[in-house]
Design a protein around this motif. Structure first.
Motif, PDB file in Angstrom:
ATOM      1  N   ARG A   1     -12.961  -3.931  -4.747  1.00  0.00           N
ATOM      2  CA  ARG A   1     -13.428  -2.831  -3.930  1.00  0.00           C
ATOM      3  C   ARG A   1     -14.022  -1.729  -4.798  1.00  0.00           C
ATOM      4  NH1 ARG A   1     -10.914   1.419  -1.705  1.00  0.00           N
ATOM      5  NH2 ARG A   1     -11.800   2.287   0.187  1.00  0.00           N
TER       6      ARG A   1
ATOM      7  N   SER B   1      -7.294  -0.227  -5.744  1.00  0.00           N
ATOM      8  CA  SER B   1      -8.481   0.596  -5.512  1.00  0.00           C
ATOM      9  C   SER B   1      -8.176   1.733  -4.547  1.00  0.00           C
ATOM     10  CB  SER B   1      -9.607  -0.261  -4.958  1.00  0.00           C
ATOM     11  OG  SER B   1      -9.213  -0.826  -3.744  1.00  0.00           O
ATOM     12  N   PHE B   2      -7.145   1.558  -3.709  1.00  0.00           N
ATOM     13  CA  PHE B   2      -6.848   2.595  -2.724  1.00  0.00           C
ATOM     14  C   PHE B   2      -6.223   3.830  -3.341  1.00  0.00           C
ATOM     15  CE2 PHE B   2      -6.644  -1.326  -0.117  1.00  0.00           C
ATOM     16  CZ  PHE B   2      -7.823  -1.082   0.542  1.00  0.00           C
TER      17      PHE B   2
ATOM     18  N   ILE C   1       0.838  -1.211   0.000  1.00  0.00           N
ATOM     19  CA  ILE C   1       0.000   0.000   0.000  1.00  0.00           C
ATOM     20  C   ILE C   1       0.865   1.250   0.000  1.00  0.00           C
ATOM     21  CG2 ILE C   1      -1.452   1.368   1.491  1.00  0.00           C
ATOM     22  CD1 ILE C   1      -3.226  -0.725   1.882  1.00  0.00           C
ATOM     23  N   THR C   2       1.945   1.236   0.807  1.00  0.00           N
ATOM     24  CA  THR C   2       2.780   2.436   0.834  1.00  0.00           C
ATOM     25  C   THR C   2       3.437   2.651  -0.518  1.00  0.00           C
ATOM     26  OG1 THR C   2       4.661   1.207   1.651  1.00  0.00           O
ATOM     27  CG2 THR C   2       3.246   2.207   3.291  1.00  0.00           C
TER      28      THR C   2
ATOM     29  N   PHE D   1       0.823   4.219  -2.684  1.00  0.00           N
ATOM     30  CA  PHE D   1       0.662   5.642  -2.374  1.00  0.00           C
ATOM     31  C   PHE D   1       1.847   6.443  -2.887  1.00  0.00           C
ATOM     32  CE2 PHE D   1      -2.599   4.329   0.679  1.00  0.00           C
ATOM     33  CZ  PHE D   1      -3.572   5.228   0.306  1.00  0.00           C
TER      34      PHE D   1
ATOM     35  N   THR E   1      -5.806  -6.103  -6.303  1.00  0.00           N
ATOM     36  CA  THR E   1      -7.026  -5.509  -5.748  1.00  0.00           C
ATOM     37  C   THR E   1      -6.714  -4.252  -4.952  1.00  0.00           C
ATOM     38  OG1 THR E   1      -6.751  -6.990  -3.887  1.00  0.00           O
ATOM     39  CG2 THR E   1      -8.310  -7.643  -5.557  1.00  0.00           C
ATOM     40  N   LEU E   2      -5.442  -4.110  -4.520  1.00  0.00           N
ATOM     41  CA  LEU E   2      -5.114  -2.968  -3.671  1.00  0.00           C
ATOM     42  C   LEU E   2      -5.095  -1.662  -4.446  1.00  0.00           C
ATOM     43  CD1 LEU E   2      -2.322  -4.273  -1.330  1.00  0.00           C
ATOM     44  CD2 LEU E   2      -4.743  -4.643  -1.293  1.00  0.00           C
TER      45      LEU E   2
END
Lengths: 480, 420
Positions: free
Chosen positions: A430, A421-422, A322-323, A326, A418-419
């Motif tokens: 998601r 989406s963040f 995730i990081t 981002f 799938t991540l």
């Protein structure tokens, strides 16, 4: 003299007692062999019963059609099975399947992702079944037929269907006669996919491809004299020069000369499993070679290269994906020259690739470490240089050992798509599900979309793990 | 005659930097170093230019400003008047709590499932295989979201628990009216002490001496139990008879803790429905529950596979030999197979704990305020300092990962086969 107590004729063997044969024996041995086992079996049966009792009415009362909202579904279930019955509302998938699969890709252009998906299997076939010519042709044929069915289902029967069917038929014919030629399809696939999915002028991908040809030609000239490393680096520099300086002019010139383009589709139209597959396939195919290079770097004798590789691998493995994502969406704008702004999907692909390359590097390093020293020494004794030894002796064995690990990295990567989406991309899990659940018509639906999406993920990931087992068996050379 | 062949003392030519393997590695390293430094300089230069263009600087001073947002779940005292740094610490604590709880439960569940998957019981083995395949092949994110959605959409609202005279309430509490699972959270009883030990304030961190006392007593009992077992082993080796100690163990492990808790006056405060919501007890948010349950279920399947692989790596001869010695099947597993399998299991287990810890950052899907939710989420959005927040967050995750792998590698080294 006769020995009467000796039996003269043999008795026919008797059938074993009923408790020692057939189903009864199997049940006794496998399910009720002791008190502990009996308890376990009873517990398992009870759990199964509970699960089925809970979910069966819901599944059996499922509504597949005649409903355009949750309220419709509930009405149908109530009419069919009584007011208190619960029922699945699969009608949601019938209505929204296209968002789960294509995101917001324009419906009239669906034939392009479908054709690309079919071509993906054609491109994979010669790699997956390198020694089984029949399987390659069979796979192409089956994929072609399925593709035509999908096209007719999604799009109706149109000129595109005929075109795509013709392409697949030609490729199947090639696969049946000269399967090795399909490797060209494999090499060309990234460019074809890029063009088919995003559209635009055909010359962009072609001229980009020429950059790789420049690399190959320069390598061919330089490598015999200066060695493969220098050859690859000089070739890479030449190709970069081509891409940075000449690419746009040449492609524009050709576009002016011979205009040929598909309708352009923006990245924000991508979504659903289309997006998952684009990110997954791109990252998987780039991260393996990158991971191998990193693993070699980590085992290198050169201190600097080793340090850099170790630092890179440990850093990437130490932070959550995730990081990294981002970073792609928030920080990359700081690290790149001002006013550069490139596609979010591309940024995400780069970061996901880097992430999984570090994991692949560790897996490959494990494979390298498992090789006995004798292999390296034998390669040296044969007078092979570093790259020859890697290519001919070390890598084939090391990669074979690391197949399970590599495939599980790939499975992990595909699940991790799938991540995205963040960072604002519409992934199937998601992104799309949130959109569907936010729709007033489908308010209150939760099991069905997750079961649908989870089912597709399961099929893909399970398929990959089964293929890795097949590959392990095929490549097994030891005895037993 | 010299035994050592002198290398030919050829004059050094520039071409040797490329053709001679002795010098080539230096050439390559120097080129790589130059490229690397150029890359770093390019990135740094871009960053400086971009920051200048946006009129920003790199400054971690914002960490001492007022945070201004609430965090429901906090291990250390926190209000929205506290600093961003304290919010960071709260988030870090939340990350670590989920990671610890997840590691603990997924290990237990994973070992049970992994062992049962190899069971001779056909039905159980199949069920476990299905469990493992389903959970391994579906993204963790799906499990997190699904558990969260199921909890927050299928459970009754708190007002359904209201008891009106003469009517039955729409929803009931579980476990003898002690736990209430509503769509807002799980209400569980809170442990309270009538005569607790004082609380020491250590700068910013209050430390409850009662908790420390309980931990110390438990640790001391465990140590005493180890001593007892060691002595029993000595007796067994000297006399051949193993004294019965299970009741002694039980006494040593239980009595001191129970006595201490009794002395401090432990009692439970049950959640009770009052007015519009539950009062008393502890309210656990569904984001925490969902994250923990999903991480546990998912990683249990991964750990189960590791355990299975470890057990299968032990040759059949070991279990056959133990069976020949007359050891019962259950004890074969615990005395012979598992201790050996542990060596195979631990290295992959370390990396699974690591990934579990990193995957706690998926709490973003259910708005769990962990490190990413505080520092990398609200703080980042409020202050607009992406560069500082992201760098700090990555650094903290990196340090956690390095600490876990260092601790686990040390443990791994201690159980490794001691070879010549």
């Amino acid at each position: 003299m006769s020995l009467l107590y000796v039996r003269r004729d043999m008795l026919a063997p008797q059938a074993p007692p009923a408790s020692q044969t057939g189903a009864i024996r199997w049940i006794r041995e496998n399910l009720f062999s002791g008190p502990f086992n009996t308890i376990l079996t009873l517990l398992a049966i009870w759990t199964l019963y509970q699960l089925i009792a809970l979910s069966w009415p819901w599944l059996a009362n499922g509504v597949w059609s005649d409903a355009n909202s949750m309220a419709d579904c509930r009405a149908v279930v109530a009419a069919n099975a009584g007011p208190d019955a619960s029922g699945a509302c699969w009608a949601m998938i019938r209505e929204r399947w296209h968002q789960f699969i294509f995101g917001f890709y324009p419906p009239e252009l669906w034939w392009r992702p479908i054709l690309t998906f079919a071509l993906l299997f054609v491109a994979l076939a010669p790699v997956l079944y390198s020694d089984n010519k029949g399987a390659v042709a069979k796979m192409c044929g089956v994929v072609g037929v399925l593709m035509v069915l999908c096209l007719i289902g999604a799009d109706g029967f149109s000129a595109h269907t005929v075109f795509a069917a013709a392409v697949m038929a030609a490729l199947t014919a090639i696969a049946a006669t000269k399967p090795r030629l399909l490797l060209i399809v494999t090499l060309l696939f990234p460019f074809v996919a890029l063009w088919l999915l995003w559209g635009g002028a055909v010359w962009g991908p072609i001229v980009a491809l020429i950059g790789f040809m420049v690399l190959a030609v320069v390598y061919g000239f330089v490598a015999p004299k200066l060695g493969p490393v220098m050859g690859a680096s000089i070739g890479f520099i030449a190709a970069c020069l081509w891409w940075l300086l000449l690419q746009s002019y040449v492609s524009e010139a050709w576009q002016a000369l011979l205009p040929f383009e598909l309708i352009e589709v923006d990245s924000d139209k991508f979504g659903g499993f289309l997006l998952a597959f684009v990110i997954g396939v791109a990252s998987i195919s780039i991260s393996l070679p990158l991971g191998i290079l990193l693993a070699l770097g980590r085992r290198s004798d050169m201190l600097l290269i080793k340090t850099l590789s170790v630092g890179f691998i440990e850093f990437v493995r130490g932070v959550p994906l995730i990081t990294m994502l981002f970073t792609a969406s928030l920080l990359l704008q700081y690290f790149l020259p001002p006013q550069t702004n490139f596609d979010l999907i591309l940024r995400v692909v780069i970061l996901v690739t880097i992430f999984s390359a570090a994991y692949n590097a560790e897996v490959v390093r494990g494979g390298l470490a498992a090789l006995p020293r004798g292999q390296y020494e034998a390669a040296d004794a044969l007078g092979l240089d570093y790259w020859q030894a890697q290519r001919l002796i070390i890598m084939p064995q090391a990669l074979k050992i690391s197949i399970p690990g590599i495939v599980s990295t790939f499975i992990g990567l595909f699940k991790d798509t799938t991540l995205v989406s963040f960072v604002g991309l519409a992934d199937p899990l998601r992104g799309i599900t949130t959109i569907v659940r936010a729709d007033i018509a489908w308010k209150g639906i939760y099991w069905e979309p997750y079961i649908f999406v989870g089912g597709i993920f399961f099929i893909v990931c399970f398929g990959m793990s089964r293929y890795s087992m097949y590959l392990e068996n095929k490549l097994k050379t030891d005895h037993s | 005659m010299t035994l050592v062949t002198e290398p030919p003392k050829a004059n050094f030519r520039l071409g040797m930097l490329i053709y001679d393997t002795r010098y080539r590695s230096y050439t390559i390293q120097v080129i790589v170093l130059i490229l690397f430094l150029m890359g770093v300089a390019w990135l740094a230069n871009n960053t400086i230019e971009n920051l200048a263009a946006k009129d920003k600087d790199i400054n971690f001073g914002f960490l001492w400003n007022r945070a201004g947002y609430d965090i429901d779940q906090h291990l250390i005292p926190y209000t929205n008047d506290d600093t961003h740094f304290r919010a960071l610490l709260v988030g870090l604590g939340n990350t670590l709590v989920v990671a610890l709880v997840g590691c603990f439960f997924s290990t237990i569940l994973g070992v049970i499932i992994g062992v049962l998957r190899l069971s001779k019981n056909w039905l159980v083995a199949r069920l476990m295989t299905i469990y493992i395949e389903i959970f391994r092949n579906i993204p963790l994110l799906l499990w997190i979201i699904l558990v969260y959605v199921v909890f927050s959409e299928t459970r009754p609202a708190p007002r359904d628990f209201k008891i009106v005279e003469g009517q039955t309430s729409a929803a009931h509490m579980n476990f003898f009216d002690t736990i209430a699972v509503t769509n807002r959270g799980t209400n569980v009883p809170a442990p309270l002490l009538t005569n607790p030990l004082p609380t020491v304030h250590l700068g910013f961190l209050p430390i409850s001496l009662s908790l420390i006392a309980v931990i110390v007593v438990i640790a001391a009992s465990i140590y005493a139990n180890i001593l007892l077992r060691r002595r029993t082993k000595v007796v067994q080796e000297a006399t051949g008879i193993r004294p019965t100690i299970w009741w002694k163990s039980l006494l040593i492990l239980c009595v001191p803790v129970v006595a201490l808790l009794f002395a401090m006056g432990l009692h439970w405060e049950y959640p009770v429905f009052k007015g519009f919501n539950f009062n008393g007890g502890i309210n656990i948010a569904h984001s925490f529950t969902a994250l923990t349950i999903a991480l546990t279920l998912y990683y249990a399947s991964v750990i189960a596979e590791t355990v299975r692989a470890g057990i299968q790596a032990i040759s059949r001869g070991q279990s056959e030999a133990s069976a020949a010695l007359g050891i019962r099947p259950g004890r074969i597993m615990s005395l012979v197979i598992l201790p050996q399998a542990l060596r195979v299991i631990i290295p992959p287990l370390i990396s699974q704990y690591l990934s579990l810890t990193k995957d706690t950052s998926l709490g973003i899907a259910v708005s769990y305020l962990d490190l990413r939710g505080t520092l990398g989420g609200i703080t980042l959005n409020q202050t607009g300092r992406e560069l500082e927040c992201m760098t700090l967050m990555m650094l903290i995750y990196l340090i956690i990962s390095l600490i876990i792998s260092a601790v686990m590698n040390a443990y791994n080294a201690s159980v490794k086969l001691k070879e010549r």
